[in-house]
Scaffold this motif. Structure first.
Motif, PDB file in Angstrom:
ATOM      1  N   ALA A   1       0.856  -1.191   0.000  1.00  0.00           N
ATOM      2  CA  ALA A   1       0.000   0.000   0.000  1.00  0.00           C
ATOM      3  C   ALA A   1       0.887   1.234   0.000  1.00  0.00           C
ATOM      4  O   ALA A   1       1.682   1.423   0.926  1.00  0.00           O
ATOM      5  N   GLY A   2       0.763   2.048  -1.053  1.00  0.00           N
ATOM      6  CA  GLY A   2       1.638   3.204  -1.163  1.00  0.00           C
ATOM      7  C   GLY A   2       3.080   2.742  -1.163  1.00  0.00           C
ATOM      8  O   GLY A   2       3.451   1.832  -1.906  1.00  0.00           O
ATOM      9  N   ASP A   3       3.893   3.328  -0.296  1.00  0.00           N
ATOM     10  CA  ASP A   3       5.319   2.982  -0.188  1.00  0.00           C
ATOM     11  C   ASP A   3       5.592   1.863   0.809  1.00  0.00           C
ATOM     12  O   ASP A   3       6.761   1.580   1.098  1.00  0.00           O
ATOM     13  N   PHE A   4       4.573   1.239   1.341  1.00  0.00           N
ATOM     14  CA  PHE A   4       4.749   0.291   2.433  1.00  0.00           C
ATOM     15  C   PHE A   4       4.300  -1.122   2.067  1.00  0.00           C
ATOM     16  O   PHE A   4       3.438  -1.310   1.218  1.00  0.00           O
TER      17      PHE A   4
ATOM     18  N   ALA B   1       0.001   5.053  10.332  1.00  0.00           N
ATOM     19  CA  ALA B   1      -0.366   6.471  10.429  1.00  0.00           C
ATOM     20  C   ALA B   1       0.271   7.271   9.300  1.00  0.00           C
ATOM     21  O   ALA B   1      -0.363   8.173   8.741  1.00  0.00           O
ATOM     22  N   THR B   2       1.491   6.943   8.936  1.00  0.00           N
ATOM     23  CA  THR B   2       2.150   7.635   7.829  1.00  0.00           C
ATOM     24  C   THR B   2       1.393   7.389   6.528  1.00  0.00           C
ATOM     25  O   THR B   2       1.167   8.311   5.739  1.00  0.00           O
ATOM     26  N   LEU B   3       0.992   6.137   6.287  1.00  0.00           N
ATOM     27  CA  LEU B   3       0.208   5.812   5.101  1.00  0.00           C
ATOM     28  C   LEU B   3      -1.116   6.576   5.110  1.00  0.00           C
ATOM     29  O   LEU B   3      -1.525   7.160   4.094  1.00  0.00           O
ATOM     30  N   GLY B   4      -1.785   6.593   6.244  1.00  0.00           N
ATOM     31  CA  GLY B   4      -3.074   7.286   6.345  1.00  0.00           C
ATOM     32  C   GLY B   4      -2.953   8.773   6.090  1.00  0.00           C
ATOM     33  O   GLY B   4      -3.735   9.349   5.324  1.00  0.00           O
ATOM     34  N   ARG B   5      -1.959   9.420   6.701  1.00  0.00           N
ATOM     35  CA  ARG B   5      -1.772  10.861   6.494  1.00  0.00           C
ATOM     36  C   ARG B   5      -1.389  11.166   5.050  1.00  0.00           C
ATOM     37  O   ARG B   5      -1.853  12.154   4.466  1.00  0.00           O
ATOM     38  N   ALA B   6      -0.546  10.318   4.447  1.00  0.00           N
ATOM     39  CA  ALA B   6      -0.165  10.524   3.046  1.00  0.00           C
ATOM     40  C   ALA B   6      -1.387  10.409   2.134  1.00  0.00           C
ATOM     41  O   ALA B   6      -1.531  11.168   1.173  1.00  0.00           O
TER      42      ALA B   6
ATOM     43  N   GLY C   1      -3.580  12.185  -1.618  1.00  0.00           N
ATOM     44  CA  GLY C   1      -4.548  11.530  -2.489  1.00  0.00           C
ATOM     45  C   GLY C   1      -4.381  10.024  -2.555  1.00  0.00           C
ATOM     46  O   GLY C   1      -3.687   9.404  -1.744  1.00  0.00           O
ATOM     47  N   ALA C   2      -5.018   9.442  -3.551  1.00  0.00           N
ATOM     48  CA  ALA C   2      -5.107   7.987  -3.702  1.00  0.00           C
ATOM     49  C   ALA C   2      -3.728   7.335  -3.804  1.00  0.00           C
ATOM     50  O   ALA C   2      -2.798   7.904  -4.362  1.00  0.00           O
ATOM     51  N   HIS C   3      -3.640   6.129  -3.247  1.00  0.00           N
ATOM     52  CA  HIS C   3      -2.436   5.299  -3.318  1.00  0.00           C
ATOM     53  C   HIS C   3      -2.828   3.918  -3.835  1.00  0.00           C
ATOM     54  O   HIS C   3      -3.909   3.415  -3.521  1.00  0.00           O
TER      55      HIS C   3
END
Length: 136
Positions: free
Chosen positions: A8-11, A117-122, A127-129
């Motif tokens: 998810a995103g960068d994670f 939390a980093t994923l959520g804030r990003a 925007g969308a990830h």
């Protein structure tokens, strides 16, 4: 025990399926690898979600909750609101424009919780990830 990997995103997160939601797990496994995008929730608090419109996984309620904990993933099978998958990264009171909802808790993250939390804030601010669920 790790059943699947979620990018998810960068994670990247390891996760396990929940035995208390066997029908939801079976339906989701049949759809894997599952690829989509997450956006920030609108009413529910600190979570990201995958809106799925009229998609029908063919499941009813099982192991359902209105208050998923950080790292828990729920599937709302649809009816009074659209079908969706939600990942809690903080406090969540699951709801939509029609009011309180309950979703099936069917996946729990087992690693990477420190990145939620980093994923959520990003997702909120940028925007969308992309998100991808794959079997391990």
């Amino acid at each position: 025990m790790t059943d699947l990997v979620i990018h998810a995103g960068d994670f990247t997160f390891d996760a396990k399926f929940e035995a208390d939601a066997p029908n939801t797990v079976a339906a989701f496994r049949a759809a894997m690898p599952f690829v989509s995008q997450i956006v920030h929730v609108r009413w529910s608090g600190e979570g990201v979600w995958i809106p799925l419109g009229e998609h029908d996984f063919g499941v009813g309620y099982e192991n359902h909750t209105c208050y998923p904990a950080p790292g828990q993933i729920i599937l709302y099978p649809g009816s009074i609101s659209e079908t969706e998958i939600l990942l809690a990264y903080g406090g969540v009171n699951f709801a939509s424009e029609v009011g309180q909802l309950a979703g099936n808790h069917f996946i729990t993250l087992t690693s990477g919780l420190e990145n939620l939390a980093t994923l959520g804030r990003a997702t909120l601010w940028k925007g969308a990830h992309d998100i991808r669920f794959e079997l391990k």
